[in-house]
Structures are given as structure tokens and as C-alpha cells.
Design an enzyme around this catalytic site. Structure first.
Site, PDB file in Angstrom:
ATOM      1  N   ASP A  60     -26.678 -68.616 -17.936  1.00  0.00           N
ATOM      2  CA  ASP A  60     -26.258 -67.701 -17.403  1.00  0.00           C
ATOM      3  C   ASP A  60     -26.586 -67.139 -16.511  1.00  0.00           C
ATOM      4  O   ASP A  60     -27.330 -67.599 -15.555  1.00  0.00           O
ATOM      5  CB  ASP A  60     -27.723 -66.372 -18.230  1.00  0.00           C
ATOM      6  N   SER A  72     -25.524 -58.960 -19.370  1.00  0.00           N
ATOM      7  CA  SER A  72     -25.349 -60.177 -19.915  1.00  0.00           C
ATOM      8  C   SER A  72     -25.240 -59.839 -22.042  1.00  0.00           C
ATOM      9  O   SER A  72     -25.085 -60.743 -22.746  1.00  0.00           O
ATOM     10  CB  SER A  72     -26.568 -60.919 -20.062  1.00  0.00           C
ATOM     11  N   THR A  93     -28.857 -62.767 -24.729  1.00  0.00           N
ATOM     12  CA  THR A  93     -28.083 -63.758 -25.119  1.00  0.00           C
ATOM     13  C   THR A  93     -28.245 -64.000 -26.541  1.00  0.00           C
ATOM     14  O   THR A  93     -27.324 -64.013 -27.242  1.00  0.00           O
ATOM     15  CB  THR A  93     -27.702 -64.742 -24.304  1.00  0.00           C
ATOM     16  N   HIS A 100     -21.380 -64.404 -16.553  1.00  0.00           N
ATOM     17  CA  HIS A 100     -21.150 -63.829 -15.677  1.00  0.00           C
ATOM     18  C   HIS A 100     -21.556 -64.884 -14.805  1.00  0.00           C
ATOM     19  O   HIS A 100     -21.769 -65.660 -14.937  1.00  0.00           O
ATOM     20  CB  HIS A 100     -21.345 -62.246 -16.105  1.00  0.00           C
TER      21      HIS A 100
END
Length: 486
Positions: free
Chosen positions: A51, A100, A153, A321
Site C-alpha cells: 500500500d 486505497s 485493501t 497508489h
């Protein structure tokens, strides 16, 4: 508590033909059996999400671990598995920079959605994830993360919610969302006790009643019999930062144990998340950023060894990202000095919290940083102790940024493409410039290759929801009009 069952029939069709798998560039000393397996659809799929890990993070990590006694910058565990890049933009309603939740929904389902969406499309309708589909196809499924398991996530692979902030409702979905009557995940490892053991609902108890082993310590996890269904929650919310945790390889440890319980002849799907790379980026904390990258590197090293022994396994690594706009070098100075990050004995947050307990806070900070500081710098660190904890934390970050010459452009996300890495069976499918939704689509196809006769996919997703009627009768609910069906 009385529960009612309601079946939501959702039909998904995978469009397009199955991808032809190319060779994986095996070396001459590999066995023919391994070569065949590498060229085949995988039996096991491990999806690793780092992440917030934009390209600067992997470059910084390479420099961070580089041996300065050699003339070249040494390669690291990520370098020989790089396949290409992925774009990360969300649905048009949210512009070009994803959060996210939208990114996880794209990675999990192949569907672009709005920022904040958990497993739903732009119309807030549920979408099926690759974990749902793996479960439908008889694979075992699991997740191992360093955040709370209801964070964006992991949540997007199991739950359906209009907002990533609805942690309790997302925790409910971990037990309530079913695929053909079965719980979605067989193994769940991470943090989040606060969301699963609440005054209004004891979801931990429900998992135990459903036959899951429950553990709340790393050591206890090691004693759970192989092949069990496991819920492991090791912190009230997220796990400690890597620099503070009792294990210096916590993500590798969780991944290894997740695999131990998932392995079976019919294969498995495992989501692994290095969650706190993102948090270090948000905080502009270069010390934690490199520590979390080290934790990820240990995990990839373990997985490379695992794939050598299990060549029917595919591992994909990417980021959702980039976070923080990390720059290697800053303020016009063409240098970066990561050696100041090598010997930290605690995270900056812990140092900032504890330094006021010491008579000589500057000396305490210098000792905990693990490098020599000047008398002038000791005086500066002493003065920091007079501020509140947030100010102390920020001052320590600036101190390390100046020592290392690290730069940051934002405390949020950026819209840059992220790297895609892969190895094992079918890894060549991830070569080149792709979109984050392509990753899910390729995984769907790999899972479907286990049954190539399937043209379309229909399945029931059962939502078990508590009644909201005092008399205990079933509560009617229009899922489209009343999102949470409360």
C-alpha cells in the site's frame, strides 16, 4: 441475537477469451517439470499489495540496503521480478488520484469505482472479487495484512460498503457475506480486535462457533494445527509499526502461516498487504518507510523460495497508489544518505512519545537513532522535548529528512503509475503497461482456467443480517434503496 438470511442473486459474466499463456523465460538448469508448471495457469495465487509504494519507494529501498563498499548499487529482491507498470486512476467521478478503497476495489474486482468505495461500483452495487470467485471454484482463501483486516485493501476483497470508514459494518460483512453458503475467507491474519469484539456484536465468538481457530498472539499462531480455518487478530486496531513490533519480519511470518493453513490440492488465493508503507508515506516518515519496505522484502524473499518448491504458484506484487510524493534528494542537493536510517531502535512515534520521560532527551534520541550527533544537534533535540507529542514527532521527521536529504511533496496520494512485479506460474501475463483493473481480470481468467468450460458465472452471495425488529421477525429490506439494510 436472531439472524435472518436473505439471498442476493448476482450474475457476473467474464467477457473475452481466455488469455494464451506464454513461456516464462526459464533458465537452462530448471527441470522440464518446473518449466511446464511455470507456463501453466497457477494452482495457487498470492496477491501482494504494498500500500502506497510508488516507484520512489522501491528505488529508495535499493539505496537503503546498498553496500557502499561495492562500486555499483546492488540489486534487490524486487529487481528481477519487475514486469511493468499499472495505472491507478479511479472512476471519473473521483478524478485522477485514487484512494486505497477505490484502488483495492479495482484490484480485487476489475471494476473502477469512486474514492471510498469498498467492493461496490459507482452505483453502490456489490461487485464480486477474485477472492469470492476463488471460493466459488473450491479454492481455499485468506489474507495476511499489517493493518486492521477491515482496512480498505483487505475489506474490498470480502465486504461491500459504500464507505471505507464504516469499520464495524465491514467487520460484520466478514462473517455475513457468503459465497454459496460459505464464509469468504478461511484464514484472516492482521489487526482489528476492536471491530470484531464489540458491545453490540461478538464476531470473534461467531467465528469460533463456526469452527475457526482464534489467536491473538504471534506465538499462539504457531501452535494452530496445519490446515485450520483461522482468525488471528494481533492488535486492537493495526499491528505495531515495523520498528516497534516484537517480530522484525511480521509480514513474512503471517504470510508463512497463512500459506500453511491454505495449502490443499485444489489450490488457494491469498491476499498479502504491506499496509504500513502507506502510513509512513502519509506521515512523511522516511525511517518507517524503509523499515516497512524491509518487512516487504523479507516476505518476497520467502515467497521466491516457496515458488521454487511450488512452481504451480503465481505471486503478483504491486501498489494501489503512491503516497507522500517521496523524493530521493531534496532542496536542490544531489545527494541522499540512507545510512542514518540503519540503526533505529524504535519508530519516530515511539521516540517522540518516550523522550519526555528522560532527563536528557537529546541523548536518548541520539542513542535510539543509533548514530553520532553533534552537541548542537543534542541541544536541538533537547528543545524538541518541550513541545507536544505531535510537534515532537514532526520535528524528529524533519531532523531525519535533513540528515538523509529526503523530500516529500504531499501528505496524501499522488496519481503516478505504480510498478507491477510477478513470478511463478503465468507471471508473463503481467508484462508491460496495464491498468490496475487488468490485474483482477487476469486473476479471474487464471481461476477460470481451472474450469475452462465456464462461459458465464452465476453465484449467490448470502448476506446474513440481524433483524431490526424487536419481536424477532425477519426485517424486510430493499438493498438498492437502503444500502446497509438497517
Amino acid at each position: 441475537m436472531i439472524y435472518s438470511k436473505r439471498k442476493l442473486l448476482t450474475t457476473f459474466t467474464l467477457c473475452g477469451s481466455l488469455l494464451a499463456l506464454s513461456g516464462c523465460g526459464s533458465t537452462s538448469n530448471e527441470s522440464a517439470q518446473k518449466t511446464v508448471a511455470q507456463n501453466s495457469a497457477p494452482n495457487n495465487i498470492i496477491m501482494v499489495v504494498a500500500d502506497g509504494m510508488g516507484p520512489a519507494f522501491s528505488t529508495a529501498y535499493r539505496n537503503y540496503v546498498d553496500d557502499k563498499n561495492t562500486p555499483e548499487v546492488d540489486a534487490v529482491v524486487f529487481d528481477d521480478i519487475l514486469m511493468g507498470n499499472a495505472s491507478t486512476y479511479p472512476a471519473p467521478v473521483s478524478g485522477y488520484v485514487t484512494d486505497s478503497a477505490a484502488a483495492a476495489t479495482a484490484l480485487a474486482s476489475g471494476v473502477k469505482s469512486y474514492n471510498g468505495a469498498i467492493g461496490v461500483d459507482v452505483d453502490k452495487q456489490p461487485v464480486k472479487s477474485v477472492m469470492h470467485y476463488a471460493k466459488l471454484k473450491g479454492m481455499r482463501t485468506g489474507l495476511a495484512v499489517t493493518s486492521q483486516i477491515v482496512h480498505a485493501t483487505p475489506a474490498a476483497y470480502i465486504a461491500h460498503n459504500e464507505s471505507r470508514q464504516n469499520y464495524n459494518a465491514i467487520a460484520d460483512d466478514f462473517f455475513d457475506v457468503r459465497v454459496n453458503g460459505e464464509l469468504v475467507a478461511d484464514v484472516m491474519l492482521g489487526g482489528g480486535t476492536d471491530f470484531f469484539e464489540r458491545e453490540d456484536r461478538n464476531i470473534i465468538g461467531e467465528f469460533i462457533d463456526a469452527g475457526y481457530e482464534y489467536t491473538d498472539t504471534y506465538n499462539r499462531l504457531a501452535t494452530v494445527p496445519k490446515g485450520s480455518n483461522v482468525l488471528g487478530l494481533f492488535a486492537p486496531v493495526a499491528l505495531p509499526a515495523m520498528l516497534d513490533d516484537s517480530r522484525d519480519n511480521r509480514l513474512k511470518y503471517l504470510t508463512e502461516h497463512a500459506i500453511k493453513h491454505l495449502e490443499n490440492d485444489n489450490g488457494y488465493f491469498l491476499l498479502v498487504e504491506a499496509s504500513q508503507v502507506d502510513w509512513a508515506g502519509h506521515a512523511n516518515d522516511i525511517a518507517s518507510a524503509m523499515a516497512e519496505m524491509q518487512d516487504l522484502a523479507y516476505t518476497i524473499e520467502f515467497l521466491k523460495t516457496y515458488v521454487q518448491a511450488h512452481p504451480d504458484t503465481l505471486v503478483i506484487l504491486t501498489a494501489d497508489h503512491s503516497t507522500g510524493g517521496l523524493t530521493i534528494g531534496a532542496r536542490g542537493d544531489y545527494s541522499w544518505s540512507p545510512e542514518y536510517l540503519h540503526n533505529l531502535k524504535a519508530s519516530l512515534g515511539t521516540i517522540a512519545k518516550n523522550m519526555v520521560e528522560h532527563d536528557n532527551p537529546g541523548d536518548y534520541v541520539a542513542t535510539t537513532f543509533g548514530f553520532d550527533v553533534t552537541d548542537e544537534e543534542i541541544a536541538t533535540l533537547d528543545s524538541i522535548a518541550q513541545q507536544d507529542v505531535k510537534a515532537r514527532f514532526n520535528a524528529l521527521k524533519v531532523f531525519l529528512d535533513n540528515k538523509t536529504n529526503t523530500g516529500w511533496t504531499t501528505s496524501g496520494h499522488t496519481g503516478v503509475d505504480v510498478e507491477v512485479f510477478a513470478f511463478g506460474a503465468g507471471h508473463d501475463d503481467f508484462m508491460g503497461q496495464i491498468d490496475n483493473t487488468d490485474i483482477a481480470k487476469k486473476i479471474f481468467n487464471f481461476i477460470d482456467n481451472r474450469n475452462t468450460t465456464a462461459q458465464g458465472i452465476s453465484t449467490n452471495v448470502e448476506l446474513i443480517k440481524a433483524t431490526d425488529k424487536k419481536d424477532g421477525t425477519n426485517a424486510s429490506c430493499d438493498f438498492k434503496e437502503n444500502w446497509r439494510c438497517n
